[in-house]
Design a protein around this motif. Structure first.
Motif, PDB file in Angstrom:
ATOM      1  N   ALA A 101      10.774  28.957  26.585  1.00 16.95           N
ATOM      2  CA  ALA A 101       9.686  29.924  26.457  1.00 16.95           C
ATOM      3  C   ALA A 101       8.389  29.335  27.010  1.00 16.95           C
ATOM      4  O   ALA A 101       8.022  28.211  26.678  1.00 16.95           O
ATOM      5  CB  ALA A 101       9.497  30.314  25.001  1.00 16.95           C
ATOM      6  N   PRO A 102       7.688  30.089  27.883  1.00 20.51           N
ATOM      7  CA  PRO A 102       6.441  29.577  28.439  1.00 20.51           C
ATOM      8  C   PRO A 102       5.334  29.500  27.392  1.00 20.51           C
ATOM      9  O   PRO A 102       5.264  30.340  26.496  1.00 20.51           O
ATOM     10  CB  PRO A 102       6.083  30.586  29.540  1.00 20.51           C
ATOM     11  CG  PRO A 102       6.956  31.758  29.349  1.00 20.51           C
ATOM     12  CD  PRO A 102       8.066  31.373  28.428  1.00 20.51           C
ATOM     13  N   LYS A 103       4.507  28.485  27.518  1.00 23.55           N
ATOM     14  CA  LYS A 103       3.389  28.313  26.594  1.00 23.55           C
ATOM     15  C   LYS A 103       2.256  29.254  26.970  1.00 23.55           C
ATOM     16  O   LYS A 103       2.142  29.691  28.118  1.00 23.55           O
ATOM     17  CB  LYS A 103       2.899  26.863  26.627  1.00 23.55           C
ATOM     18  CG  LYS A 103       3.892  25.890  26.064  1.00 23.55           C
ATOM     19  CD  LYS A 103       3.363  24.478  26.116  1.00 23.55           C
ATOM     20  CE  LYS A 103       4.407  23.526  25.540  1.00 23.55           C
ATOM     21  NZ  LYS A 103       4.003  22.138  25.656  1.00 23.55           N
ATOM     22  N   GLU A 104       1.419  29.539  25.989  1.00 22.66           N
ATOM     23  CA  GLU A 104       0.240  30.377  26.196  1.00 22.66           C
ATOM     24  C   GLU A 104      -0.644  29.757  27.276  1.00 22.66           C
ATOM     25  O   GLU A 104      -0.822  28.541  27.326  1.00 22.66           O
ATOM     26  CB  GLU A 104      -0.531  30.482  24.875  1.00 22.66           C
ATOM     27  CG  GLU A 104      -1.660  31.477  24.902  1.00 22.66           C
ATOM     28  CD  GLU A 104      -1.197  32.923  25.016  1.00 22.66           C
ATOM     29  OE1 GLU A 104      -1.905  33.712  25.650  1.00 22.66           O
ATOM     30  OE2 GLU A 104      -0.120  33.246  24.475  1.00 22.66           O
ATOM     31  N   GLY A 105      -1.182  30.593  28.159  1.00 22.55           N
ATOM     32  CA  GLY A 105      -2.090  30.115  29.183  1.00 22.55           C
ATOM     33  C   GLY A 105      -1.415  29.556  30.420  1.00 22.55           C
ATOM     34  O   GLY A 105      -2.077  28.988  31.285  1.00 22.55           O
ATOM     35  N   THR A 106      -0.084  29.691  30.526  1.00 19.55           N
ATOM     36  CA  THR A 106       0.622  29.199  31.714  1.00 19.55           C
ATOM     37  C   THR A 106       0.968  30.371  32.629  1.00 19.55           C
ATOM     38  O   THR A 106       0.715  31.534  32.300  1.00 19.55           O
ATOM     39  CB  THR A 106       1.899  28.433  31.321  1.00 19.55           C
ATOM     40  OG1 THR A 106       2.785  29.311  30.621  1.00 19.55           O
ATOM     41  CG2 THR A 106       1.572  27.217  30.466  1.00 19.55           C
ATOM     42  N   PHE A 107       1.584  30.062  33.751  1.00 19.62           N
ATOM     43  CA  PHE A 107       1.908  31.068  34.762  1.00 19.62           C
ATOM     44  C   PHE A 107       3.395  31.043  35.078  1.00 19.62           C
ATOM     45  O   PHE A 107       4.065  30.031  34.880  1.00 19.62           O
ATOM     46  CB  PHE A 107       1.092  30.815  36.024  1.00 19.62           C
ATOM     47  CG  PHE A 107      -0.386  30.945  35.809  1.00 19.62           C
ATOM     48  CD1 PHE A 107      -1.019  32.166  35.986  1.00 19.62           C
ATOM     49  CD2 PHE A 107      -1.141  29.856  35.410  1.00 19.62           C
ATOM     50  CE1 PHE A 107      -2.386  32.295  35.765  1.00 19.62           C
ATOM     51  CE2 PHE A 107      -2.510  29.970  35.195  1.00 19.62           C
ATOM     52  CZ  PHE A 107      -3.128  31.194  35.374  1.00 19.62           C
ATOM     53  N   ALA A 108       3.891  32.177  35.594  1.00 21.08           N
ATOM     54  CA  ALA A 108       5.311  32.310  35.914  1.00 21.08           C
ATOM     55  C   ALA A 108       5.472  33.200  37.141  1.00 21.08           C
ATOM     56  O   ALA A 108       4.562  33.951  37.508  1.00 21.08           O
ATOM     57  CB  ALA A 108       6.066  32.906  34.727  1.00 21.08           C
ATOM     58  N   GLY A 109       6.655  33.131  37.742  1.00 22.00           N
ATOM     59  CA  GLY A 109       6.965  33.984  38.873  1.00 22.00           C
ATOM     60  C   GLY A 109       8.389  33.753  39.332  1.00 22.00           C
ATOM     61  O   GLY A 109       9.085  32.870  38.824  1.00 22.00           O
TER      62      GLY A 109
END
Length: 169
Positions: free
Chosen positions: A81-89
């Motif tokens: 799960a991505p942490k708050e304030g990070t980016f994905a694509g």
């Protein structure tokens, strides 16, 4: 009174020894990274928007634009799960050139998921190091000669460079 102070000082001084730090320097990767590093720092990187589809693997590295995880609309939930304030694509590829072991290298720290035939592939090997200009992480995956999706999440910046190469390069 001296014992608690001494204990506290020893803990403070030895704290860095307890921290599990990643290796530092370009010579700390588990396999040669020269080709990947050169591709990741080359000026001819193809710029891709998240969600784009490619007919085949590009011959150069790509710079993938990333967005907030909620806006990324990743086709498959990331394994981490991505942490708050990070980016994905993500970007999808219609096919790999041929079945085999491929190395996916990133210019910055992030989580990589490769999804093929509806399954998240398990990495065959991983290597990473800090303080190596242009490359931060490299992961090997066994790809079939069929469409796949590369998902990136947990990145600290809104873009990063990626190169996918046969593992023998």
């Amino acid at each position: 009174m001296h014992k608690p102070l001494l204990t506290a000082l020893l803990l403070i001084v030895s704290a860095p020894a307890f921290a599990a730090e990643e290796p530092s320097g370009c010579d700390k990767f588990k396999w040669p990274i020269d080709h990947a590093r050169a591709a990741l720092t080359a000026p001819d990187r193809t710029r891709l928007a998240s969600g784009s589809e490619q007919a085949a693997l590009p011959s150069t590295a790509i710079t993938l634009a990333l967005v907030a995880p909620a806006d990324a609309k990743l086709p498959t939930p990331p394994e981490r799960a991505p942490k708050e304030g990070t980016f994905a694509g993500f970007t999808s590829f219609k096919t790999a050139p041929k079945a085999g072991l491929y190395t996916i290298s990133l210019s910055a720290g992030a989580w990589i998921d490769v999804v093929q035939d509806g399954h998240v592939l398990k990495p065959k090997a991983f290597s990473g190091a800090t303080d190596c200009d242009g490359i931060r992480k490299t992961v090997k995956f066994e790809l079939a000669a069929s469409p796949f999706v590369l998902q990136v999440s947990g990145a600290r910046a809104n873009a990063l460079s990626v190169v996918i190469q046969p593992a023998d390069e």
